[in-house]
Scaffold this motif. Sequence first.
Motif, PDB file in Angstrom:
ATOM      1  N   SER A  34       0.873  -1.141   0.011  1.00 28.94           N
ATOM      2  CA  SER A  34       0.020  -0.096  -0.124  1.00 28.94           C
ATOM      3  C   SER A  34       1.150   1.367  -0.101  1.00 28.94           C
ATOM      4  O   SER A  34       2.225   0.952   0.361  1.00 28.94           O
ATOM      5  CB  SER A  34      -0.644  -0.420   1.250  1.00 28.94           C
ATOM      6  OG  SER A  34       0.392   0.062   2.293  1.00 28.94           O
ATOM      7  N   GLN A  35       0.684   2.783  -0.219  1.00 34.15           N
ATOM      8  CA  GLN A  35       1.323   3.495  -0.376  1.00 34.15           C
ATOM      9  C   GLN A  35       1.837   3.564   1.274  1.00 34.15           C
ATOM     10  O   GLN A  35       2.980   4.367   1.234  1.00 34.15           O
ATOM     11  CB  GLN A  35      -0.104   4.969  -0.249  1.00 34.15           C
ATOM     12  CG  GLN A  35       0.900   6.066  -0.312  1.00 34.15           C
ATOM     13  CD  GLN A  35       1.540   5.849  -2.171  1.00 34.15           C
ATOM     14  OE1 GLN A  35       1.009   5.417  -2.828  1.00 34.15           O
ATOM     15  NE2 GLN A  35       2.792   7.237  -2.289  1.00 34.15           N
ATOM     16  N   ASP A  36       1.056   3.550   2.035  1.00 32.83           N
ATOM     17  CA  ASP A  36       1.209   3.429   3.564  1.00 32.83           C
ATOM     18  C   ASP A  36       2.870   2.391   3.663  1.00 32.83           C
ATOM     19  O   ASP A  36       3.992   2.840   4.154  1.00 32.83           O
ATOM     20  CB  ASP A  36       1.005   3.544   4.689  1.00 32.83           C
ATOM     21  CG  ASP A  36       0.021   5.361   5.328  1.00 32.83           C
ATOM     22  OD1 ASP A  36       0.228   5.526   4.019  1.00 32.83           O
ATOM     23  OD2 ASP A  36      -1.148   4.225   5.608  1.00 32.83           O
ATOM     24  N   GLU A  37       2.832   1.153   3.282  1.00 33.45           N
ATOM     25  CA  GLU A  37       3.596   0.321   3.647  1.00 33.45           C
ATOM     26  C   GLU A  37       5.280   1.069   1.993  1.00 33.45           C
ATOM     27  O   GLU A  37       6.309   0.930   3.156  1.00 33.45           O
ATOM     28  CB  GLU A  37       3.170  -0.318   3.070  1.00 33.45           C
ATOM     29  CG  GLU A  37       2.840  -1.737   4.192  1.00 33.45           C
ATOM     30  CD  GLU A  37       2.062  -2.851   3.180  1.00 33.45           C
ATOM     31  OE1 GLU A  37       1.774  -3.554   4.394  1.00 33.45           O
ATOM     32  OE2 GLU A  37       1.650  -2.433   2.395  1.00 33.45           O
ATOM     33  N   ARG A  38       4.425   1.340   0.990  1.00 31.72           N
ATOM     34  CA  ARG A  38       5.432   1.463   0.689  1.00 31.72           C
ATOM     35  C   ARG A  38       6.617   2.895   1.046  1.00 31.72           C
ATOM     36  O   ARG A  38       7.597   3.014   0.696  1.00 31.72           O
ATOM     37  CB  ARG A  38       4.815   2.174  -0.822  1.00 31.72           C
ATOM     38  CG  ARG A  38       5.402   1.254  -1.932  1.00 31.72           C
ATOM     39  CD  ARG A  38       5.354   2.230  -2.892  1.00 31.72           C
ATOM     40  NE  ARG A  38       3.819   2.344  -3.257  1.00 31.72           N
ATOM     41  CZ  ARG A  38       2.929   2.137  -4.317  1.00 31.72           C
ATOM     42  NH1 ARG A  38       3.054   0.784  -4.187  1.00 31.72           N
ATOM     43  NH2 ARG A  38       1.687   2.780  -4.305  1.00 31.72           N
ATOM     44  N   GLU A  43      11.562   4.902   3.678  1.00 36.22           N
ATOM     45  CA  GLU A  43      12.212   5.081   5.239  1.00 36.22           C
ATOM     46  C   GLU A  43      13.131   4.295   5.807  1.00 36.22           C
ATOM     47  O   GLU A  43      14.554   4.971   5.983  1.00 36.22           O
ATOM     48  CB  GLU A  43      11.285   5.553   5.497  1.00 36.22           C
ATOM     49  CG  GLU A  43      11.050   6.736   6.477  1.00 36.22           C
ATOM     50  CD  GLU A  43      10.400   7.126   8.222  1.00 36.22           C
ATOM     51  OE1 GLU A  43      10.963   7.376   9.140  1.00 36.22           O
ATOM     52  OE2 GLU A  43       9.048   7.320   7.404  1.00 36.22           O
ATOM     53  N   THR A  44      12.922   2.853   5.416  1.00 29.22           N
ATOM     54  CA  THR A  44      13.518   2.152   5.758  1.00 29.22           C
ATOM     55  C   THR A  44      14.950   2.244   5.557  1.00 29.22           C
ATOM     56  O   THR A  44      16.131   1.879   6.251  1.00 29.22           O
ATOM     57  CB  THR A  44      12.865   1.034   6.675  1.00 29.22           C
ATOM     58  OG1 THR A  44      11.065   0.822   7.592  1.00 29.22           O
ATOM     59  CG2 THR A  44      13.909  -0.016   8.041  1.00 29.22           C
ATOM     60  N   VAL A  45      15.325   1.696   4.484  1.00 25.62           N
ATOM     61  CA  VAL A  45      15.799   1.775   3.037  1.00 25.62           C
ATOM     62  C   VAL A  45      16.893   2.790   3.269  1.00 25.62           C
ATOM     63  O   VAL A  45      17.979   2.645   3.461  1.00 25.62           O
ATOM     64  CB  VAL A  45      15.232   1.007   1.912  1.00 25.62           C
ATOM     65  CG1 VAL A  45      16.514   0.876   0.992  1.00 25.62           C
ATOM     66  CG2 VAL A  45      14.611  -0.113   1.872  1.00 25.62           C
ATOM     67  N   GLY A  46      16.212   3.712   3.228  1.00 26.84           N
ATOM     68  CA  GLY A  46      17.043   5.382   3.065  1.00 26.84           C
ATOM     69  C   GLY A  46      17.631   5.472   4.516  1.00 26.84           C
ATOM     70  O   GLY A  46      19.579   5.885   3.926  1.00 26.84           O
ATOM     71  N   LYS A  47      16.765   5.083   5.486  1.00 27.85           N
ATOM     72  CA  LYS A  47      18.030   4.908   7.184  1.00 27.85           C
ATOM     73  C   LYS A  47      18.749   4.220   7.012  1.00 27.85           C
ATOM     74  O   LYS A  47      19.862   4.450   6.843  1.00 27.85           O
ATOM     75  CB  LYS A  47      16.959   4.847   8.035  1.00 27.85           C
ATOM     76  CG  LYS A  47      17.190   5.430   9.658  1.00 27.85           C
ATOM     77  CD  LYS A  47      16.343   5.111  10.456  1.00 27.85           C
ATOM     78  CE  LYS A  47      16.712   5.194  11.775  1.00 27.85           C
ATOM     79  NZ  LYS A  47      16.323   5.103  12.721  1.00 27.85           N
TER      80      LYS A  47
END
Lengths: 205, 104
Positions: A34-38, A43-47
């Motif tokens: 979903s949009q939120d999951e994406r 965000e997690t991968v960016g961090k």
Amino acid sequence: MTNEGQAGEGGAALQPYKDVAVGRPKDPDLSPMSQDEREAYRETVGKLRELVKKAEKGTKKAVPEIREILREHPHLCWRLSNLSGLTEGALIDRMSRDEDLASKELMKRQLACMREEVAGDDPSPLERLLAERVVATWLQVQLFEGIYASSMSKGMTLDQADYHQRRIDRAHNRHLSAVRALAQIRKLGPAVQINIAEKQINNAG
Amino acid sequence: MSPWERRERGGLYYTRSRKVDGRVVREYVGGGVLGELAARMDAEERRRRDEAAAAWREERDHLEGLAGLLDGFCEDVETMTRAALLAAGFRRHKRGEWRKRRRD
């Protein structure tokens, strides 16, 4: 297929896990995000990416944070698998006509076989992911070479030929880099841990 | 500049402009039916070129989109791999091979 009973270098027995088909794990979280999951995934991968950069530059305190993220987000690997599926689907769509469902299905099955072959017997989740990347980048090379060949027969400008050549070169580089990464992980041995869903995969070698 | 040039005697004359060695050279094609025909052929050629350029732009954008999708996936896998290696106690030696970090 399990890795139960294998002992690592440090003597730690591996925790059992049920193997799943390469690239097509039967996990409910593989449904399209979903949009939120994406957003949460990005965000997690960016961090994680920032922390990896810091750790590679010598910031020692980044490593525990990386471990924390990997532990707290066991679905990252599946999400990536999901992305791989989407990418592969888009490449297959480009390579075959819309209505040619048989060719699409055949290609999907061929790629699944290839993934299994590249991943090898009893692959760790990381190897599985890297095998998916090898197959996806191989598919991209095929796509760009195919487009170049068909454009040559139709006729193209010098700029277009140059564009296609550069795209093919980049795709080749991506593919070689994917193959190298998989070989590197295999060479290092199964000492790399990765969290998958609720199961901790610990391939201590 | 219009490709139609008015002659001294009052008639319209169709011309084509093209660059030769960096200079604009005007080629006189003709007036009347011949000029009209040449104008139509040129317009058709321009339309064909514009369509081909638009099709190529669309094709290139589509290919860039596909490549971008794969690039994103590859970068994420790379991040995950490096993170897993670092978490497992490896370090990268001079931006090259990964080595097990010695325990202090």
